[in-house]
Design an enzyme around this catalytic site. Structure first.
Site, PDB file in Angstrom:
ATOM      1  N   ASP A 208      -0.062  -7.300   7.176  1.00 27.33           N
ATOM      2  CA  ASP A 208       1.024  -6.776   6.332  1.00 27.33           C
ATOM      3  C   ASP A 208       1.897  -7.930   5.852  1.00 27.33           C
ATOM      4  O   ASP A 208       3.116  -7.850   5.869  1.00 27.33           O
ATOM      5  CB  ASP A 208       1.858  -5.754   7.110  1.00 27.33           C
ATOM      6  N   VAL A 209       1.258  -9.004   5.423  1.00 27.05           N
ATOM      7  CA  VAL A 209       2.040 -10.155   4.984  1.00 27.05           C
ATOM      8  C   VAL A 209       2.456  -9.931   3.534  1.00 27.05           C
ATOM      9  O   VAL A 209       1.645  -9.935   2.624  1.00 27.05           O
ATOM     10  CB  VAL A 209       1.264 -11.472   5.192  1.00 27.05           C
TER      11      VAL A 209
END
Length: 315
Positions: A208-209
């Protein structure tokens, strides 16, 4: 601690969303238990706590001060699958490109973390051009992906997760009939099944960058937070950065902007830009069907964007 200590437990209203996710009773039970959890952790780790930050929907997060005066962050998460690997991932990265994990309470699903100061997000760094911010993010990802994982079995496999998403795409398309191009939907499902199996390497991906999960800090210029880790193809990670650093589809020539951005990631990380575009197309299709499954009107614009991404990937 710069913030005044807060002795009364405060629960931001945004956390109420957990009562509407999954099992309603479980969400309400967790919210009811939260004041007690905070009190136990405050005492057990001898913390001074500030007022919690608002905006989170699945975690209670507040500034803290350790007994020796160092600034920290206390994070207590509503237990759900995506958060379960966060502590293990931070241990793998060992503070190289990511915040330090000071302590972990697996029973209470709590993390005591390094506080990034000043904490400005990469997305809010308006003084930096978009491509410069993407280069910063790509450098961080390269470091995270380089970390050896002693026990890959301790994390979800990306291939299992995306295969499940592919099945959901097909089920939602058949059940909801949103009017999307069936060939493009089928392509998205196929890519979610095939891309993980054709990767040249498997790494611990952040999961979830995005520009909000990269913070300005002092120990290092930038640190990542809030991983939802999986083991698999590194090509999965960059899309949210490419999409959210600014909206590439609002540029006069979005295809040219996207090609340049995928090429930048390729130059820094060694990943094939076409694979990055293919992952982006697959994820855009999955997002579109997920959106409709939540009772929203079909987004034909999003599917048109998926078509652009597929064309960049040569598909």
């Amino acid at each position: 601690m710069t913030e005044p200590e807060v002795t009364e437990v405060l629960v931001p209203p945004t956390l109420g969303v957990v009562a509407s996710i999954g099992d309603l009773a479980e969400g309400r039970d967790w919210l009811d238990s939260l004041p007690g959890l905070i009190a136990e952790l405050r005492e057990g780790w001898a913390l001074r706590l500030g007022a919690p930050w608002t905006g989170g929907s699945c975690s209670w997060v507040a500034p803290a001060e350790l007994p020796d005066g160092r600034p920290a962050v206390l994070k207590i998460s509503w237990p759900h699958p995506e958060m379960m690997g966060e502590a293990a991932a931070l241990r793998v990265w060992h503070a190289h490109g990511a915040v330090t994990l000071h302590a972990h309470d697996g029973v209470r699903h709590a993390l005591l973390l390094e506080r990034a100061d000043p904490g400005t997000t990469l997305g809010d760094s308006d003084g930096l051009p978009a491509e410069e911010r993407l280069l910063i993010a790509a450098g961080l990802l390269n470091r995270l992906w380089s970390a050896p994982v002693a026990d890959p079995g301790g994390f979800d496999l990306l291939s299992h997760v995306t295969a499940r998403w592919a099945g959901l795409i097909e089920q939602r398309m058949a059940r909801l009939r949103p009017g999307f191009d069936p060939g493009l939907v089928a392509l998205g499902a196929r890519l979610l099944r095939e891309l993980p199996t054709t990767a040249a390497r498997r790494v611990l991906v952040h999961g979830d960058v995005n520009p909000g999960n990269i913070l300005a800090a002092r120990r290092e210029p930038w640190l990542v937070i809030d991983p939802k880790p999986m083991v698999g193809d590194p090509g999965y990670d960059p899309w949210k950065l490419v999409e959210q650093i600014d909206d590439p589809f609002r540029h006069p020539n979005p295809a040219a902007v996207l090609r340049r951005r995928f090429a930048l990631f390729g130059q820094v990380t060694g990943e094939d830009p076409a694979r990055l575009a293919a992952w982006a197309a697959a994820r855009r299709v999955e997002d579109s069907l997920w959106w409709v499954s939540r009772g929203n009107p079909p987004s034909h614009r999003a599917m048109a964007e998926a078509a652009i991404l597929a064309s960049i990937a040569g598909l």
